[in-house]
Design a protein around this motif. Structure first.
Motif, PDB file in Angstrom:
ATOM      1  N   THR A 166       0.842  -1.202   0.000  1.00 54.59           N
ATOM      2  CA  THR A 166       0.000   0.000   0.000  1.00 54.59           C
ATOM      3  C   THR A 166       0.874   1.247   0.000  1.00 54.59           C
ATOM      4  O   THR A 166       1.830   1.345   0.770  1.00 54.59           O
ATOM      5  CB  THR A 166      -0.909   0.026   1.236  1.00 54.59           C
ATOM      6  OG1 THR A 166      -1.780  -1.106   1.186  1.00 54.59           O
ATOM      7  CG2 THR A 166      -1.738   1.298   1.279  1.00 54.59           C
ATOM      8  N   GLY A 167       0.538   2.185  -0.841  1.00 48.08           N
ATOM      9  CA  GLY A 167       1.247   3.455  -0.860  1.00 48.08           C
ATOM     10  C   GLY A 167       0.270   4.599  -0.835  1.00 48.08           C
ATOM     11  O   GLY A 167      -0.499   4.795  -1.773  1.00 48.08           O
ATOM     12  N   CYS A 168       0.250   5.316   0.294  1.00 45.20           N
ATOM     13  CA  CYS A 168      -0.635   6.473   0.363  1.00 45.20           C
ATOM     14  C   CYS A 168      -0.049   7.607  -0.476  1.00 45.20           C
ATOM     15  O   CYS A 168       1.177   7.765  -0.566  1.00 45.20           O
ATOM     16  CB  CYS A 168      -0.785   6.942   1.808  1.00 45.20           C
ATOM     17  SG  CYS A 168      -1.717   5.797   2.851  1.00 45.20           S
ATOM     18  N   ALA A 169      -0.921   8.393  -1.051  1.00 45.42           N
ATOM     19  CA  ALA A 169      -0.456   9.544  -1.813  1.00 45.42           C
ATOM     20  C   ALA A 169       0.173  10.555  -0.859  1.00 45.42           C
ATOM     21  O   ALA A 169      -0.300  10.746   0.261  1.00 45.42           O
ATOM     22  CB  ALA A 169      -1.618  10.180  -2.561  1.00 45.42           C
ATOM     23  N   GLY A 170       1.250  11.160  -1.264  1.00 50.83           N
ATOM     24  CA  GLY A 170       1.903  12.156  -0.429  1.00 50.83           C
ATOM     25  C   GLY A 170       3.321  11.770  -0.088  1.00 50.83           C
ATOM     26  O   GLY A 170       3.915  10.878  -0.697  1.00 50.83           O
ATOM     27  N   LYS A 171       3.865  12.417   0.921  1.00 53.19           N
ATOM     28  CA  LYS A 171       5.252  12.207   1.329  1.00 53.19           C
ATOM     29  C   LYS A 171       5.330  11.365   2.591  1.00 53.19           C
ATOM     30  O   LYS A 171       4.474  11.439   3.462  1.00 53.19           O
ATOM     31  CB  LYS A 171       5.925  13.563   1.572  1.00 53.19           C
ATOM     32  CG  LYS A 171       5.985  14.458   0.331  1.00 53.19           C
ATOM     33  CD  LYS A 171       6.653  15.784   0.651  1.00 53.19           C
ATOM     34  CE  LYS A 171       6.712  16.689  -0.583  1.00 53.19           C
ATOM     35  NZ  LYS A 171       7.356  17.995  -0.266  1.00 53.19           N
ATOM     36  N   THR A 172       6.398  10.578   2.667  1.00 43.76           N
ATOM     37  CA  THR A 172       6.600   9.748   3.853  1.00 43.76           C
ATOM     38  C   THR A 172       6.886  10.627   5.062  1.00 43.76           C
ATOM     39  O   THR A 172       7.628  11.621   4.965  1.00 43.76           O
ATOM     40  CB  THR A 172       7.775   8.774   3.638  1.00 43.76           C
ATOM     41  OG1 THR A 172       7.500   7.952   2.504  1.00 43.76           O
ATOM     42  CG2 THR A 172       7.985   7.893   4.858  1.00 43.76           C
ATOM     43  N   VAL A 173       6.311  10.258   6.170  1.00 44.22           N
ATOM     44  CA  VAL A 173       6.485  11.001   7.420  1.00 44.22           C
ATOM     45  C   VAL A 173       7.252  10.130   8.405  1.00 44.22           C
ATOM     46  O   VAL A 173       6.998   8.926   8.523  1.00 44.22           O
ATOM     47  CB  VAL A 173       5.128  11.399   8.031  1.00 44.22           C
ATOM     48  CG1 VAL A 173       5.316  12.080   9.388  1.00 44.22           C
ATOM     49  CG2 VAL A 173       4.380  12.308   7.081  1.00 44.22           C
ATOM     50  N   SER A 174       8.189  10.763   9.122  1.00 42.97           N
ATOM     51  CA  SER A 174       8.932  10.053  10.161  1.00 42.97           C
ATOM     52  C   SER A 174       8.212  10.210  11.492  1.00 42.97           C
ATOM     53  O   SER A 174       8.025  11.330  11.976  1.00 42.97           O
ATOM     54  CB  SER A 174      10.361  10.615  10.268  1.00 42.97           C
ATOM     55  OG  SER A 174      11.064   9.969  11.316  1.00 42.97           O
ATOM     56  N   VAL A 175       7.776   9.078  12.054  1.00 42.21           N
ATOM     57  CA  VAL A 175       7.105   9.085  13.359  1.00 42.21           C
ATOM     58  C   VAL A 175       7.868   8.152  14.297  1.00 42.21           C
ATOM     59  O   VAL A 175       8.607   7.270  13.840  1.00 42.21           O
ATOM     60  CB  VAL A 175       5.628   8.631  13.237  1.00 42.21           C
ATOM     61  CG1 VAL A 175       4.830   9.617  12.397  1.00 42.21           C
ATOM     62  CG2 VAL A 175       5.539   7.230  12.665  1.00 42.21           C
ATOM     63  N   PRO A 176       7.726   8.344  15.622  1.00 44.90           N
ATOM     64  CA  PRO A 176       8.452   7.485  16.565  1.00 44.90           C
ATOM     65  C   PRO A 176       8.143   6.013  16.356  1.00 44.90           C
ATOM     66  O   PRO A 176       6.983   5.635  16.144  1.00 44.90           O
ATOM     67  CB  PRO A 176       7.950   7.974  17.932  1.00 44.90           C
ATOM     68  CG  PRO A 176       7.512   9.381  17.694  1.00 44.90           C
ATOM     69  CD  PRO A 176       6.943   9.399  16.307  1.00 44.90           C
ATOM     70  N   ALA A 177       9.189   5.182  16.391  1.00 48.68           N
ATOM     71  CA  ALA A 177       9.008   3.730  16.245  1.00 48.68           C
ATOM     72  C   ALA A 177       8.219   3.197  17.433  1.00 48.68           C
ATOM     73  O   ALA A 177       8.494   3.532  18.585  1.00 48.68           O
ATOM     74  CB  ALA A 177      10.361   3.038  16.158  1.00 48.68           C
ATOM     75  N   GLN A 178       7.242   2.355  17.149  1.00 53.13           N
ATOM     76  CA  GLN A 178       6.361   1.830  18.183  1.00 53.13           C
ATOM     77  C   GLN A 178       6.773   0.402  18.581  1.00 53.13           C
ATOM     78  O   GLN A 178       7.006  -0.439  17.714  1.00 53.13           O
ATOM     79  CB  GLN A 178       4.908   1.832  17.697  1.00 53.13           C
ATOM     80  CG  GLN A 178       4.386   3.209  17.356  1.00 53.13           C
ATOM     81  CD  GLN A 178       4.489   4.170  18.537  1.00 53.13           C
ATOM     82  OE1 GLN A 178       3.890   3.944  19.577  1.00 53.13           O
ATOM     83  NE2 GLN A 178       5.252   5.247  18.370  1.00 53.13           N
ATOM     84  N   PRO A 179       6.851   0.137  19.884  1.00 53.18           N
ATOM     85  CA  PRO A 179       7.247  -1.201  20.327  1.00 53.18           C
ATOM     86  C   PRO A 179       6.137  -2.225  20.129  1.00 53.18           C
ATOM     87  O   PRO A 179       4.957  -1.921  20.252  1.00 53.18           O
ATOM     88  CB  PRO A 179       7.528  -1.000  21.836  1.00 53.18           C
ATOM     89  CG  PRO A 179       6.639   0.140  22.220  1.00 53.18           C
ATOM     90  CD  PRO A 179       6.603   1.048  21.022  1.00 53.18           C
ATOM     91  N   GLY A 180       6.533  -3.454  19.802  1.00 52.75           N
ATOM     92  CA  GLY A 180       5.572  -4.543  19.707  1.00 52.75           C
ATOM     93  C   GLY A 180       4.844  -4.668  18.384  1.00 52.75           C
ATOM     94  O   GLY A 180       3.994  -5.545  18.244  1.00 52.75           O
ATOM     95  N   VAL A 181       5.153  -3.820  17.404  1.00 51.78           N
ATOM     96  CA  VAL A 181       4.487  -3.915  16.105  1.00 51.78           C
ATOM     97  C   VAL A 181       5.430  -4.563  15.101  1.00 51.78           C
ATOM     98  O   VAL A 181       6.651  -4.525  15.243  1.00 51.78           O
ATOM     99  CB  VAL A 181       4.021  -2.535  15.596  1.00 51.78           C
ATOM    100  CG1 VAL A 181       3.055  -1.912  16.584  1.00 51.78           C
ATOM    101  CG2 VAL A 181       5.205  -1.610  15.348  1.00 51.78           C
ATOM    102  N   ASP A 182       4.840  -5.154  14.071  1.00 51.90           N
ATOM    103  CA  ASP A 182       5.635  -5.824  13.044  1.00 51.90           C
ATOM    104  C   ASP A 182       6.078  -4.869  11.938  1.00 51.90           C
ATOM    105  O   ASP A 182       7.119  -5.087  11.309  1.00 51.90           O
ATOM    106  CB  ASP A 182       4.826  -6.970  12.419  1.00 51.90           C
ATOM    107  CG  ASP A 182       4.363  -7.979  13.460  1.00 51.90           C
ATOM    108  OD1 ASP A 182       5.086  -8.174  14.459  1.00 51.90           O
ATOM    109  OD2 ASP A 182       3.290  -8.579  13.269  1.00 51.90           O
TER     110      ASP A 182
END
Length: 204
Positions: free
Chosen positions: A135-151
């Motif tokens: 999946t690719g959302c339209a727009g620019k990639t955003v850097s958000v804090p890495a979340q623990p426990g997710v794949d």
């Protein structure tokens, strides 16, 4: 005189010889008859009780996808800090429902009219990570804090809307924030990420 003594000695000797033929009263081994041996009774073997075979535990039924998705949704309490009210319409995200996916959606509205949407998808065939990777959302990639426990996690921004996708197991959580400015949308998404992750990782 000598003749009488000889007779007496002979008598004593004869008595002594005949006394050897009888049982000695002081000898317990010869005085009584040997006891008759009795046959010992051998106890019959006791069969150990056989415990009934334990039935194999029934396999746990897989949770209903819809229920699982609903449990992972953000609640009104989770977004109370945003000052939003429950919305009546669904906000479209960039991850579309596939034929093997089930989903639940909840929305809220900011006083300014902007919207906050949270959707949770369930992929029983465990293609959740693949669905997000493709999946690719339209727009620019955003850097958000890495979340623990997710794949897997991904985030995009377009105009005044920020979208974040989190994957864990068969679940995909999609958070979409539309604000009055792009920066406000991204900031709101970052604030809601911990609550979104906690709900997602709490599911089996």
């Amino acid at each position: 005189m000598r003749h009488r003594q000889a007779i007496a000695l002979a008598a004593v000797a004869w008595v002594g010889l005949t006394g050897c033929d009888g049982p000695d009263p002081n000898n317990l081994e010869t005085y009584y008859d040997d006891p008759v041996p009795t046959s010992s009774t051998v106890p019959s073997p006791v069969e150990a009780p056989v415990s009934p075979a334990k039935a194999a535990p029934a396999p746990k039924a897989a949770p209903d996808p819809g229920v699982l998705a609903a449990r992972a949704l953000l609640s009104d309490a989770d977004v109370a800090g945003e000052g939003v009210q429950p919305g009546s319409s669904e906000t479209a995200g960039c991850l579309a429902d596939g034929p093997s996916a089930s989903s639940r959606t909840t929305t809220w509205r900011y006083p300014s009219g902007s919207e906050l949407s949270h959707r949770v998808f369930v992929f029983p065939d465990r293609t959740a990570a693949q669905a997000v990777a493709e999946t690719g959302c339209a727009g620019k990639t955003v850097s958000v804090p890495a979340q623990p426990g997710v794949d897997l996690q991904r985030a995009w921004r377009q105009g005044k809307t920020c979208t974040v996708l989190l994957v864990r197991g068969t679940l995909v959580a999609e958070l979409t924030v539309s604000a009055t400015t792009e920066s406000r949308a991204v900031d709101a998404a970052k604030r809601l990420l911990p609550a979104m992750t906690a709900k997602l990782t709490a599911q089996p």
